[in-house]
Design an enzyme around this catalytic site. Structure first.
Site, PDB file in Angstrom:
ATOM      1  NE  ARG A  51      -1.729  -1.453   3.515  1.00 33.54           N
ATOM      2  CZ  ARG A  51      -1.992  -1.684   4.780  1.00 33.54           C
ATOM      3  NH1 ARG A  51      -3.219  -1.567   5.222  1.00 33.54           N
ATOM      4  NH2 ARG A  51      -1.043  -2.026   5.623  1.00 33.54           N
ATOM      5  CE  LYS A 146       6.088 -20.466   9.685  1.00 29.19           C
ATOM      6  NZ  LYS A 146       7.024 -21.107  10.589  1.00 29.19           N
ATOM      7  CG  HIS A 176      12.083 -21.557   5.029  1.00 27.59           C
ATOM      8  ND1 HIS A 176      11.127 -21.194   5.940  1.00 27.59           N
ATOM      9  CD2 HIS A 176      13.216 -21.732   5.727  1.00 27.59           C
ATOM     10  CE1 HIS A 176      11.668 -21.161   7.139  1.00 27.59           C
ATOM     11  NE2 HIS A 176      12.933 -21.482   7.039  1.00 27.59           N
ATOM     12  CE  LYS A 180      16.506 -24.844   6.618  1.00 31.95           C
ATOM     13  NZ  LYS A 180      17.469 -23.747   6.560  1.00 31.95           N
ATOM     14  CD  GLU A 214      13.496 -21.215  15.833  1.00 36.71           C
ATOM     15  OE1 GLU A 214      13.586 -20.408  14.912  1.00 36.71           O
ATOM     16  OE2 GLU A 214      12.463 -21.375  16.495  1.00 36.71           O
ATOM     17  CG  ASP A 233       5.957 -20.570  14.279  1.00 41.27           C
ATOM     18  OD1 ASP A 233       5.416 -20.006  13.307  1.00 41.27           O
ATOM     19  OD2 ASP A 233       7.115 -20.313  14.654  1.00 41.27           O
ATOM     20  CG  HIS A 238       9.261 -25.664   9.455  1.00 35.77           C
ATOM     21  ND1 HIS A 238       8.978 -25.262   8.178  1.00 35.77           N
ATOM     22  CD2 HIS A 238       9.334 -24.532  10.192  1.00 35.77           C
ATOM     23  CE1 HIS A 238       8.890 -23.937   8.142  1.00 35.77           C
ATOM     24  NE2 HIS A 238       9.093 -23.476   9.351  1.00 35.77           N
ATOM     25  CE  LYS A 329      10.095 -19.021  18.134  1.00 34.86           C
ATOM     26  NZ  LYS A 329      11.034 -19.120  17.029  1.00 34.86           N
TER      27      LYS A 329
HETATM   28  P1  NAP Z   1       5.406  -7.495   7.356  1.00 33.59           P
HETATM   29  O1  NAP Z   1       6.803  -7.049   7.593  1.00 33.59           O
HETATM   30  O2  NAP Z   1       4.340  -7.036   8.296  1.00 33.59           O
HETATM   31  O3  NAP Z   1       4.995  -7.029   5.884  1.00 33.59           O
HETATM   32  C1  NAP Z   1       3.693  -7.091   5.406  1.00 33.59           C
HETATM   33  C2  NAP Z   1       3.657  -6.519   4.010  1.00 33.59           C
HETATM   34  O4  NAP Z   1       2.313  -6.546   3.537  1.00 33.59           O
HETATM   35  C3  NAP Z   1       4.108  -5.071   3.909  1.00 33.59           C
HETATM   36  O5  NAP Z   1       4.792  -4.896   2.695  1.00 33.59           O
HETATM   37  C4  NAP Z   1       2.787  -4.308   3.885  1.00 33.59           C
HETATM   38  O6  NAP Z   1       3.015  -3.084   3.239  1.00 33.59           O
HETATM   39  C5  NAP Z   1       1.940  -5.264   3.076  1.00 33.59           C
HETATM   40  N1  NAP Z   1       0.507  -5.098   3.314  1.00 33.59           N
HETATM   41  C6  NAP Z   1      -0.148  -5.181   4.501  1.00 33.59           C
HETATM   42  N2  NAP Z   1      -1.472  -4.955   4.309  1.00 33.59           N
HETATM   43  C7  NAP Z   1      -1.647  -4.759   2.988  1.00 33.59           C
HETATM   44  C8  NAP Z   1      -2.773  -4.480   2.176  1.00 33.59           C
HETATM   45  N3  NAP Z   1      -4.026  -4.354   2.676  1.00 33.59           N
HETATM   46  N4  NAP Z   1      -2.581  -4.333   0.844  1.00 33.59           N
HETATM   47  C9  NAP Z   1      -1.346  -4.434   0.302  1.00 33.59           C
HETATM   48  N5  NAP Z   1      -0.239  -4.703   1.018  1.00 33.59           N
HETATM   49  C10 NAP Z   1      -0.386  -4.852   2.343  1.00 33.59           C
HETATM   50  O7  NAP Z   1       5.279  -9.070   7.291  1.00 33.59           O
HETATM   51  P2  NAP Z   1       6.451 -10.122   6.930  1.00 33.59           P
HETATM   52  O8  NAP Z   1       7.201 -10.430   8.162  1.00 33.59           O
HETATM   53  O9  NAP Z   1       7.191  -9.657   5.740  1.00 33.59           O
HETATM   54  O10 NAP Z   1       5.589 -11.429   6.598  1.00 33.59           O
HETATM   55  C11 NAP Z   1       4.861 -11.572   5.409  1.00 33.59           C
HETATM   56  C12 NAP Z   1       4.271 -12.977   5.366  1.00 33.59           C
HETATM   57  O11 NAP Z   1       5.320 -13.924   5.393  1.00 33.59           O
HETATM   58  C13 NAP Z   1       3.378 -13.311   6.566  1.00 33.59           C
HETATM   59  O12 NAP Z   1       2.376 -14.218   6.142  1.00 33.59           O
HETATM   60  C14 NAP Z   1       4.333 -14.046   7.517  1.00 33.59           C
HETATM   61  O13 NAP Z   1       3.658 -14.937   8.361  1.00 33.59           O
HETATM   62  C15 NAP Z   1       5.169 -14.802   6.498  1.00 33.59           C
HETATM   63  N6  NAP Z   1       6.498 -15.176   6.991  1.00 33.59           N
HETATM   64  C16 NAP Z   1       7.353 -14.224   7.432  1.00 33.59           C
HETATM   65  C17 NAP Z   1       8.614 -14.593   7.875  1.00 33.59           C
HETATM   66  C18 NAP Z   1       9.619 -13.568   8.336  1.00 33.59           C
HETATM   67  O14 NAP Z   1      10.737 -13.971   8.678  1.00 33.59           O
HETATM   68  N7  NAP Z   1       9.297 -12.293   8.338  1.00 33.59           N
HETATM   69  C19 NAP Z   1       9.000 -15.944   7.884  1.00 33.59           C
HETATM   70  C20 NAP Z   1       8.100 -16.893   7.402  1.00 33.59           C
HETATM   71  C21 NAP Z   1       6.850 -16.496   6.958  1.00 33.59           C
HETATM   72  P3  NAP Z   1       2.064  -1.793   3.411  1.00 33.59           P
HETATM   73  O15 NAP Z   1       1.831  -1.625   4.875  1.00 33.59           O
HETATM   74  O16 NAP Z   1       2.834  -0.705   2.766  1.00 33.59           O
HETATM   75  O17 NAP Z   1       0.820  -2.105   2.680  1.00 33.59           O
END
Ligand code: NAP
Length: 481
Positions: A51, A146, A176, A180, A214, A233, A238, A329
């Site tokens: 957004r 996930k 992911h 591996k 972890e 989780d 996994h 953890k």
């Molecule tokens: P994050 O940092 O909160 O990022 C969320 C993203 O979604 C941001 O780019 C946000 O940008 C966008 N977003 C949120 N609401 C939106 C909307 N209504 N329309 C369009 N874009 C929107 O989350 P993240 O950690 O990257 O995780 C993303 C996904 O990957 C989640 O499902 C999480 O469970 C999964 N995941 C993450 C990790 C990790 O290490 N971070 C690991 C495994 C899985 P704007 O606010 O600018 O819209």
């Protein structure tokens, strides 16, 4: 050994959540690395969306800063070339803004992949809008992160939402761990060698231990994690996936559906787990820092940051062989491995050497991916016939040198999406079957109101986890040993 990088077909990768943590830390740096080694063809493009209101130059600046932080080994002129392939279109996933512009920016003659690096609550809405705006062509792919659901009902709802707009062969559910190198090597070890497979059953295997330990805690993710816990989780996805690859029957061929058919059979054969075979824990405040409860909103939280359990697979191959799963953890070391314990030799011909130990095959996922086989040998030298255990150790880094520098799991999986290879992705029925096994276990402890035990940071988890093994006359492998 020759390293081969085969360029994929030209693609448009639309990355939803492009400003988010996962995209900036893993996905985009991973794509840069694939570009650097020449796997991205000339016409490949990455279109970031979120957004946040910015233009493509603003997004490139953001990405440049993230690269400094998360992939500082980049080459400056290669990064410039990579960034010239990157664009940005602001899109509101659940509104109307941006969708037409996004549609116009896609080319008709490239593979289309929509990567949803956003929370699961946005999956169905995005799929619907991609469909309504005519972007979901029959050959396009949709990738979802996930967690795939919170329980069976929510996983079914997610599957329904995605399948309303995409066919199953277009849907890529990422785990992911499956990207591996060692995980894939487990399949090579089992099915490209004749040595182990004849022994890979209850006649010869005593038990299996799967550990994902972890050292990090839940800080920064406390609010999310507290709704989830180690069972949802880590185990549901996994560890169940690792168990499947260890226990599955040989597929008739190395194709995505043949492999996934066999994995589903394993999950469906998992037996209910008795409460006595589960140990849950929460790390306490200590010299290592804040405890679990310091990072979550609910001071009475009963969510586990550690779980160990004993699973049984009710089929001919594995009847009676326990699969011990353990993850947590703030443990002693960051370590992931599968250890297959073979039965002790039935008889010893060596007097006065004590009981002989069975062989242990350890498949290490991290750190230092590789395979170790514990064997018993004669201690070298004079002074009588003594036996000792030694590890035949194959570290991929030592054995393969530069060729062991395999791409990060995310890089490999994204390239598989472009190639249209679903082998390393969870199928919808697989995700549902795993929840169908996990849900009653969670309901059991919720209904009883069980509290997780406390454990020290830097330990191997709560005492109950040790007891779970001791009761069976077995021991866990030492974490960080
Ligand atoms: P994050 O940092 O909160 O990022 C969320 C993203 O979604 C941001 O780019 C946000 O940008 C966008 N977003 C949120 N609401 C939106 C909307 N209504 N329309 C369009 N874009 C929107 O989350 P993240 O950690 O990257 O995780 C993303 C996904 O990957 C989640 O499902 C999480 O469970 C999964 N995941 C993450 C990790 C990790 O290490 N971070 C690991 C495994 C899985 P704007 O606010 O600018 O819209």
């Amino acid at each position: 050994m020759v390293s081969r990088v085969i360029p994929v077909d030209p693609f448009d990768l639309v990355l939803f959540g492009a400003t988010g943590d996962l995209a900036q830390r893993k996905i985009l740096p991973g794509l840069y690395h694939r570009f650097e080694v020449g796997q991205m063809p000339d016409k490949a493009r990455i279109i970031g969306t979120a957004r946040s209101d910015m233009n493509s130059d603003g997004f490139r600046d953001l990405l440049r800063a993230s690269m400094q932080k998360f992939a500082p080994d980049f080459k400056a002129d290669t990064l410039d070339q990579f960034l010239s392939r990157v664009e940005y279109v602001p899109v509101d996933a659940l509104g109307d803004a941006g969708w037409k512009t996004l549609g116009k920016s896609l080319s008709d003659d490239a593979v289309r992949a929509f990567y949803l690096s956003v929370g699961p609550s946005l999956f169905s809405g995005i799929a619907q809008r991609l469909h309504d705006h005519g972007m979901a062509t029959p050959d396009s792919r949709i990738v979802v992160e996930k967690p795939f659901g919170h329980d069976l009902a929510s996983a079914k709802a997610l599957n329904e939402g995605l399948r309303a707009c995409f066919e199953e062969h277009q849907i890529y559910r990422i785990d992911h761990y499956l990207g591996k190198e060692t995980v894939q090597n487990l399949m090579a070890l089992r099915f490209a060698n004749s040595l182990f497979e004849p022994l890979w059953n209850s006649t010869h295997v005593d038990h299996v231990q799967i550990t994902v330990a972890e050292t990090v805690g839940v800080e920064g993710r406390g609010a999310y994690y507290d709704q989830s816990g180690a069972m949802r989780d880590m185990i549901q996805n996994h560890l169940v996936q690792l168990l499947c690859l260890t226990a599955m029957e040989p597929p008739s061929k190395f194709s995505s559906n043949a492999v996934r058919d066999e994995k589903v059979k394993v999950i469906e054969a998992l037996e209910p787990v008795a409460q006595a075979d589960i140990a849950r824990g929460q790390y306490r405040t200590g010299t290592g820092g804040d405890g679990y409860l310091d990072h979550v909103d609910n001071p009475a939280s009963r969510t586990e940051s550690f779980i160990a359990l004993k699973a049984h697979i009710g089929n001919w191959r594995w009847a009676g062989v326990p699969f011990y799963l353990r993850t947590g953890k703030r443990l002693r070391a960051r370590e992931s491995e599968i250890a297959v314990f073979f039965r002790d030799p039935p008889h010893t011909i060596f007097p006065n050497v004590g009981p002989l130990h069975g062989n242990v095959l350890v498949i290490r996922l991290q750190p230092d991916e590789g395979i170790t086989l514990r064997t018993t040998i004669k201690e070298p030298g004079q002074g009588g016939f003594r036996l000792s255990d030694v590890a035949l150790d194959m570290s991929f880094a030592d054995a393969l040198g530069d060729d062991s520098q395999s791409p990060d799991a995310y890089e490999r999986l994204i390239m598989d999406v472009i190639r249209g290879d679903q082998t390393l992705f969870m199928r919808g029925d697989e995700a549902e079957a795993a929840w169908a096994w996990v849900d009653p276990i969670i309901h059991g402890w919720e209904e009883r109101g069980d509290r997780p035990s406390r454990y020290d940071q830097g330990s191997s988890g709560p005492e109950e986890a040790l007891m779970l093994m001791h009761r069976d006359g077995r021991r866990w492998r030492q974490i960080g040993g």
